[in-house]
Design an enzyme around this catalytic site. Structure first.
Site, PDB file in Angstrom:
ATOM      1  N   PRO A   3      67.819 -60.335  57.762  1.00 51.84           N
ATOM      2  CA  PRO A   3      68.483 -59.221  57.083  1.00 51.84           C
ATOM      3  C   PRO A   3      68.507 -59.473  55.583  1.00 51.84           C
ATOM      4  CG  PRO A   3      69.830 -60.102  58.873  1.00 51.84           C
ATOM      5  CD  PRO A   3      68.725 -61.086  58.642  1.00 51.84           C
ATOM      6  N   LYS A   4      68.451 -58.412  54.793  1.00 53.29           N
ATOM      7  CA  LYS A   4      68.545 -58.553  53.337  1.00 53.29           C
ATOM      8  C   LYS A   4      69.996 -58.306  52.924  1.00 53.29           C
ATOM      9  CE  LYS A   4      66.457 -57.224  48.961  1.00 53.29           C
ATOM     10  NZ  LYS A   4      67.767 -57.151  48.261  1.00 53.29           N
ATOM     11  N   TRP A   5      70.659 -59.368  52.537  1.00 52.55           N
ATOM     12  CA  TRP A   5      72.067 -59.295  52.176  1.00 52.55           C
ATOM     13  C   TRP A   5      72.239 -58.715  50.777  1.00 52.55           C
ATOM     14  CZ3 TRP A   5      75.565 -60.381  55.890  1.00 52.55           C
ATOM     15  CH2 TRP A   5      75.068 -61.038  57.025  1.00 52.55           C
ATOM     16  N   GLY A  27      68.308 -53.915  53.626  1.00 52.87           N
ATOM     17  CA  GLY A  27      66.911 -54.029  53.998  1.00 52.87           C
ATOM     18  C   GLY A  27      66.629 -55.254  54.845  1.00 52.87           C
TER      19      GLY A  27
END
Length: 347
Positions: free
Chosen positions: A31-33, A183
């Site tokens: 996951p894009k934090w 994202g």
């Protein structure tokens, strides 16, 4: 020992989640934090948190500085993201506004916010362990070592979840946005840690909206339009500023001055009317005034997500929309994202 904090490894944008079969060593998806990039170093005596830029973050997150020696089993250098979560249990999400407020010059305010909106550190890479430098080690091995290191680590330190399944990553791209993430990142498994280079692949949400031109700021060079302020009408008919469009070329900046001249609001003496723009904690003493335009011209912009009532990042110009009436540019056109509990993302 004392760790030297490198520049973080970066990502280049891609329109879709990449196919792992096209990469010899395969890909790992994360996951894009949506937080502050942080390189967290604990040498056994002190904790230091470096940022993507040159500004150290250590003093702003005393709760992390206190937790690291107590929780981590041994000295290490971690790459990860600092985030703040808000909301009720079962419906928490990342809160960028609360996180941004943590950057404050007053020590008393920093201490208060550390209690009121405590941060978490989400680790996604291991750059050193004890006196062993892992920068040249392939990511697959670094990830395995990270999992071992953090197998029993507790909140507020976490390890990001991963998958090798592209279909799962595509699903995460849609579902996790409801928890405030923005994202998915794909990482080549056979690569060393390439500090400061865009070796990773990021896929973010891409959307368009029709917005109204509210005004413009003069470029810092003193010539042409530096940024165009845009707005949307809310349900009661109030036009609200939602963000800005920038990144014009030198030639285009000068052209826009002439193109927008007929829309410039003027006082009785014929002078352009200027307003004081919105300030944030990042504005400092910067001039935020702008030339006010009559809200008549519509443009289409590309954006990734909404944060409250504003676009989360600077938006990109797509095209002018002379066919659209300004009053039709409302919040109703924007995507509604289904809620998703952050706890499910953390696993």
């Amino acid at each position: 020992m004392r760790y030297v904090i490198p520049s973080p490894m970066l990502a280049k944008a891609a329109p879709t989640v990449p196919d792992p079969a096209k990469y010899a060593g395969g890909l790992l998806f994360e996951p894009k934090w949506d937080g502050f990039r942080g390189l967290l170093a604990w040498d056994g005596d002190s904790v230091e948190i470096g940022s993507r830029g040159a500004k150290p973050l250590t003093r702003y997150f005393p709760e992390l500085v206190e937790a690291v020696p107590r929780i981590l089993p041994q000295p290490c250098l971690l790459d990860g993201e600092i985030v703040v979560a808000t909301g009720p249990v079962g419906a928490q999400r990342l809160d960028w506004e609360a996180l941004s407020q943590r950057i404050h010059p007053a020590a008393s305010r920093v201490a208060t916010l550390a209690t009121r909106t405590p941060a978490m550190f989400i680790a996604f890479d291991l750059l050193a362990l004890g006196d062993e430098d892992l920068l040249t080690t392939p990511f697959e091995q670094r990830r395995a070592r990270l999992e071992t290191l953090m197998s029993e680590v507790a909140h507020p330190l976490h390890i990001t979840r991963t998958t090798r399944d592209r279909d799962a990553a595509v699903r995460w791209l849609q579902e996790f946005e409801g928890a405030g993430l923005d994202g998915v990142v794909a990482k080549p498994l056979d690569q060393p840690y390439a500090a400061g280079t865009r070796t990773l692949i990021k896929v973010k949400h891409a959307r368009t909206a029709d917005v109204v031109a509210l005004g413009y700021r003069i470029h810092r060079s003193g010539s042409g339009v530096g940024s165009l302020l845009v707005g949307l009408f809310d349900s009661d008919g109030t036009l609200r500023q939602v963000g800005g469009v920038a990144a014009w070329s030198d030639v285009r900046r000068r052209e826009l001055i002439d193109e927008l001249a007929p829309l410039v609001e003027r006082d009785d003496a014929g002078a352009a009317v200027t307003d004081e723009g919105e300030r944030s904690r990042f504005s400092g003493s910067k001039d935020v005034s702008f030339v006010r335009l009559r809200p008549e011209r519509v443009l289409e912009v590309r954006y990734d997500q909404l944060e409250g009532s504003r676009f989360r990042h600077t938006v990109q110009f797509a095209r002018w929309r002379p066919d659209r009436d300004a009053r039709s540019c409302t919040y109703d056109q924007l995507d509604t994202v289904a809620g998703y509990d952050l706890a499910d993302v953390l696993g």
